[in-house]
Design a protein around this motif. Structure first.
Motif, PDB file in Angstrom:
ATOM      1  N   UNK A  70       0.903  -1.187  -0.056  1.00 22.65           N
ATOM      2  CA  UNK A  70      -0.124  -0.068   0.050  1.00 22.65           C
ATOM      3  C   UNK A  70       0.975   1.342  -0.078  1.00 22.65           C
ATOM      4  N   UNK A  71       0.135   2.243  -0.612  1.00 21.55           N
ATOM      5  CA  UNK A  71       1.152   3.541  -0.531  1.00 21.55           C
ATOM      6  C   UNK A  71       0.093   4.812  -0.497  1.00 21.55           C
ATOM      7  N   UNK A  72       0.528   5.859  -0.088  1.00 19.88           N
ATOM      8  CA  UNK A  72      -0.404   6.970   0.525  1.00 19.88           C
ATOM      9  C   UNK A  72      -0.377   8.062  -0.592  1.00 19.88           C
ATOM     10  N   UNK A  73      -1.476   8.755  -0.960  1.00 22.06           N
ATOM     11  CA  UNK A  73      -1.871   9.639  -1.592  1.00 22.06           C
ATOM     12  C   UNK A  73      -2.116  10.877  -0.865  1.00 22.06           C
ATOM     13  N   UNK A  74      -2.307  12.128  -1.193  1.00 21.21           N
ATOM     14  CA  UNK A  74      -2.654  13.338  -0.352  1.00 21.21           C
ATOM     15  C   UNK A  74      -3.643  14.018  -0.880  1.00 21.21           C
ATOM     16  N   UNK A  75      -4.334  14.399   0.078  1.00 24.72           N
ATOM     17  CA  UNK A  75      -5.726  15.463  -0.147  1.00 24.72           C
ATOM     18  C   UNK A  75      -4.913  16.775  -0.291  1.00 24.72           C
ATOM     19  N   UNK A  76      -5.360  17.692  -1.164  1.00 21.51           N
ATOM     20  CA  UNK A  76      -5.272  19.071  -1.248  1.00 21.51           C
ATOM     21  C   UNK A  76      -6.000  20.062  -0.769  1.00 21.51           C
ATOM     22  N   UNK A 128       4.576  13.791  -6.096  1.00 18.92           N
ATOM     23  CA  UNK A 128       3.072  13.432  -6.251  1.00 18.92           C
ATOM     24  C   UNK A 128       2.413  14.649  -5.240  1.00 18.92           C
ATOM     25  N   UNK A 129       3.045  15.226  -4.625  1.00 20.44           N
ATOM     26  CA  UNK A 129       2.788  16.217  -3.544  1.00 20.44           C
ATOM     27  C   UNK A 129       1.860  17.557  -4.434  1.00 20.44           C
ATOM     28  N   UNK A 130       0.784  17.843  -4.087  1.00 21.55           N
ATOM     29  CA  UNK A 130       0.100  18.794  -4.839  1.00 21.55           C
ATOM     30  C   UNK A 130      -0.678  18.632  -6.228  1.00 21.55           C
ATOM     31  N   UNK A 131      -0.260  17.516  -6.707  1.00 24.41           N
ATOM     32  CA  UNK A 131      -1.008  17.032  -7.841  1.00 24.41           C
ATOM     33  C   UNK A 131      -2.546  16.658  -7.573  1.00 24.41           C
ATOM     34  N   UNK A 132      -3.460  16.491  -8.509  1.00 23.55           N
ATOM     35  CA  UNK A 132      -4.826  16.316  -8.131  1.00 23.55           C
ATOM     36  C   UNK A 132      -4.688  14.798  -7.658  1.00 23.55           C
ATOM     37  N   UNK A 133      -5.588  14.672  -6.793  1.00 25.84           N
ATOM     38  CA  UNK A 133      -5.601  13.158  -5.772  1.00 25.84           C
ATOM     39  C   UNK A 133      -5.662  11.968  -6.939  1.00 25.84           C
ATOM     40  N   UNK A 134      -6.854  12.329  -7.773  1.00 33.72           N
ATOM     41  CA  UNK A 134      -6.837  10.999  -8.775  1.00 33.72           C
ATOM     42  C   UNK A 134      -5.513  10.907  -9.693  1.00 33.72           C
ATOM     43  N   UNK A 135      -4.920  11.981  -9.943  1.00 38.66           N
ATOM     44  CA  UNK A 135      -3.527  11.666 -10.803  1.00 38.66           C
ATOM     45  C   UNK A 135      -2.421  11.080 -10.182  1.00 38.66           C
ATOM     46  N   UNK A 157      -2.897   8.902  -7.830  1.00 36.83           N
ATOM     47  CA  UNK A 157      -3.403   7.424  -7.547  1.00 36.83           C
ATOM     48  C   UNK A 157      -2.887   6.782  -9.036  1.00 36.83           C
ATOM     49  N   UNK A 158      -3.316   7.505 -10.067  1.00 34.58           N
ATOM     50  CA  UNK A 158      -3.076   6.829 -11.279  1.00 34.58           C
ATOM     51  C   UNK A 158      -1.647   6.692 -11.723  1.00 34.58           C
ATOM     52  N   UNK A 159      -0.928   7.644 -11.209  1.00 35.67           N
ATOM     53  CA  UNK A 159       0.781   7.555 -11.197  1.00 35.67           C
ATOM     54  C   UNK A 159       1.305   6.345 -10.492  1.00 35.67           C
ATOM     55  N   UNK A 160       0.733   6.282  -9.247  1.00 33.70           N
ATOM     56  CA  UNK A 160       1.034   4.902  -8.250  1.00 33.70           C
ATOM     57  C   UNK A 160       0.628   3.578  -9.052  1.00 33.70           C
ATOM     58  N   UNK A 161      -0.605   3.706  -9.410  1.00 32.98           N
ATOM     59  CA  UNK A 161      -1.021   2.325 -10.157  1.00 32.98           C
ATOM     60  C   UNK A 161      -0.471   2.220 -11.476  1.00 32.98           C
ATOM     61  N   UNK A 162       0.004   3.019 -12.245  1.00 40.24           N
ATOM     62  CA  UNK A 162       0.724   2.749 -13.478  1.00 40.24           C
ATOM     63  C   UNK A 162       2.105   1.996 -13.120  1.00 40.24           C
ATOM     64  N   UNK A 165     -11.151   9.946  -6.728  1.00 42.15           N
ATOM     65  CA  UNK A 165     -10.349   8.926  -6.365  1.00 42.15           C
ATOM     66  C   UNK A 165     -11.177   7.561  -6.388  1.00 42.15           C
ATOM     67  N   UNK A 166     -12.328   7.655  -5.953  1.00 45.14           N
ATOM     68  CA  UNK A 166     -13.460   6.719  -6.127  1.00 45.14           C
ATOM     69  C   UNK A 166     -13.485   6.254  -7.767  1.00 45.14           C
ATOM     70  N   UNK A 167     -13.365   7.138  -8.500  1.00 44.26           N
ATOM     71  CA  UNK A 167     -13.819   6.901  -9.978  1.00 44.26           C
ATOM     72  C   UNK A 167     -12.476   6.672 -10.743  1.00 44.26           C
ATOM     73  N   UNK A 168     -11.300   6.474 -10.131  1.00 47.48           N
ATOM     74  CA  UNK A 168     -10.211   6.116 -10.986  1.00 47.48           C
ATOM     75  C   UNK A 168     -10.564   4.569 -11.252  1.00 47.48           C
ATOM     76  N   UNK A 169     -10.415   4.275 -12.619  1.00 51.13           N
ATOM     77  CA  UNK A 169     -10.377   2.754 -12.963  1.00 51.13           C
ATOM     78  C   UNK A 169      -9.196   2.154 -12.306  1.00 51.13           C
ATOM     79  N   UNK A 170      -9.212   1.141 -11.588  1.00 52.55           N
ATOM     80  CA  UNK A 170      -8.212   0.587 -10.973  1.00 52.55           C
ATOM     81  C   UNK A 170      -7.764  -0.551 -11.862  1.00 52.55           C
ATOM     82  N   UNK A 171      -8.272  -0.758 -12.859  1.00 52.30           N
ATOM     83  CA  UNK A 171      -7.814  -1.879 -13.865  1.00 52.30           C
ATOM     84  C   UNK A 171      -7.077  -1.498 -15.011  1.00 52.30           C
ATOM     85  N   UNK A 172      -7.110  -0.183 -15.648  1.00 49.05           N
ATOM     86  CA  UNK A 172      -6.488   0.165 -16.684  1.00 49.05           C
ATOM     87  C   UNK A 172      -6.105   1.480 -16.395  1.00 49.05           C
ATOM     88  N   UNK A 173      -4.943   1.972 -17.044  1.00 48.48           N
ATOM     89  CA  UNK A 173      -4.238   3.178 -16.956  1.00 48.48           C
ATOM     90  C   UNK A 173      -5.122   4.261 -17.632  1.00 48.48           C
TER      91      UNK A 173
END
Length: 383
Positions: free
Chosen positions: A176-182, A202-209, A211-216, A238-246
């Protein structure tokens, strides 16, 4: 299987607010909670543990798995030892995250507790986890979680992050890894106002981005929000990020026609050819799908070869530039009819020879995602 999680700090926020936040996250599909025991003052130990047990009941009612950050001092505080985790089991805790250790034999004992409590080790450094496994540690009750970093510029280097994750995956350990709320005025175990990410860039980026970097990277299982509270918009994003495809977000070009939009957004998933080019990502099957899709939409029983060319037409459109640059999203047009409908994303500058239309541009902050699309890897374009 990927999971999303939030962090809450029940000793620092009103209970009703914390519970409302948990309920909101649960409805959106979040299923993990991170919290921290490291800041429990000794004079509040008994009252806090009573409240924490109530918190655990609420968390389990909502379907959350809960991890708490601990260290050997916390163990002493609540009367636990490596061979006696009953005080944690009585609280209902699911995961004990170790910020510190008890030595090889002590940590092995932790992983062999009879309460099925998972022991989570620090994924941001080599704590000798492989040695524990080789010496008899129970891998079924071992998991990994990265640190988060409240101080700006102190977060983990991205290359080192990927190196560690590759190592944990070789050991077949969940990570597991952490993303940050802005969001403004968020908190962590301490008052934090510049976020709690694992990776500094990742600090300061939109939260969904984030997550997509970490998942990538392909080696991160669970994504946790480090600071509390994330905004409603961030929880939903973040909930709307597709966890199965970039997912790659783009800005659409002017003058795009429906046929091009159909190739960009309706064909899914795109995937780069196995015979990869260093100049561009090529989603070639979209051209076949496009022809078949157009034939069906036209309602004709004729074969694709019998169709009039204008039924699948993508006329050339001048993009106003002589050279396509990294991140330009292209669709092959009528001037190269055999490849018409192929989607391409430019990696290295190529001349505009009139055979491709500019349909979109990858958003600047998302360009690094292109480095993670390897031959055969799936990706999806989102406006």
């Amino acid at each position: 299987m990927h999971k999303l999680g939030i962090s809450v700090y029940p000793d620092k926020s009103p209970r009703d607010e914390v519970y409302a936040y948990m309920e909101k996250a649960a409805k959106l599909g979040y299923s993990r909670i991170f919290t921290c025991f490291l800041s429990i003052p000794e004079d509040k130990r008994e009252s806090y543990l009573v409240e924490f047990k109530e918190f655990m009941t609420k968390a389990h009612e909502l379907g959350f798995e809960v991890a708490a950050d601990t260290n050997p001092e916390v163990f002493k505080l609540i009367g636990a030892t490596p061979d006696n985790l009953k005080p944690f089991a009585d609280l209902g805790l699911d995961i004990i995250r170790m910020d510190g250790n008890f030595g090889t034999q002590g940590d092995i004992q932790l992983t062999r507790n009879p309460y099925n409590i998972k022991i989570e080790f620090n994924a941001s450094m080599d704590m000798g986890v492989e040695l524990l496994i080789n010496r008899g540690g129970n891998k079924d009750q071992m998991t990994m979680c990265h640190n988060f970093f409240p101080e700006r510029y102190s977060g983990l280097d991205f290359d080192l992050f990927m190196e560690y994750n590759s190592y944990w995956k070789e050991l077949n350990l969940h990570t597991a890894a952490f993303v940050s709320s802005n969001n403004e005025n968020t908190i962590g175990p301490w008052e934090v106002f510049c976020g709690l990410p694992t990776v500094e860039i990742m600090r300061g980026l939109p939260i969904d981005l984030q997550a997509r970097y970490l998942l990538a990277t392909g080696d991160v299982d669970d994504i946790l929000i480090g600071n509390y509270p994330a905004s409603d918009e961030e929880l939903e994003a973040l909930a709307n990020v597709d966890l199965q495809v970039l997912q790659i977000r783009v800005d659409e070009a002017e003058g795009v026609i429906d046929n091009e939009r159909m190739v960009m957004y309706e064909y899914a998933p795109h995937w780069d050819r196995y015979d990869h080019s260093s100049f561009m990502l090529r989603s070639s099957m979209s051209r076949v799908w496009f022809k078949e899709k157009k034939s069906v939409q036209d309602g004709s029983v004729a074969t694709v070869a019998d169709k009039q060319i204008d039924s699948q037409s993508i006329p050339y459109r001048d993009p106003g530039k002589k050279v396509f640059t990294r991140g330009d999203v292209l669709v092959v047009n009528d001037n190269l009819a055999h490849y018409r409908g192929e989607l391409e994303i430019v990696l290295t500058e190529i001349p505009n020879d009139g055979e491709r239309n500019l349909v979109a541009t990858v958003k600047p902050e998302e360009l690094m995602l292109l480095d993670f699309v390897k031959p055969g890897h799936h990706f999806k374009i989102t406006k």
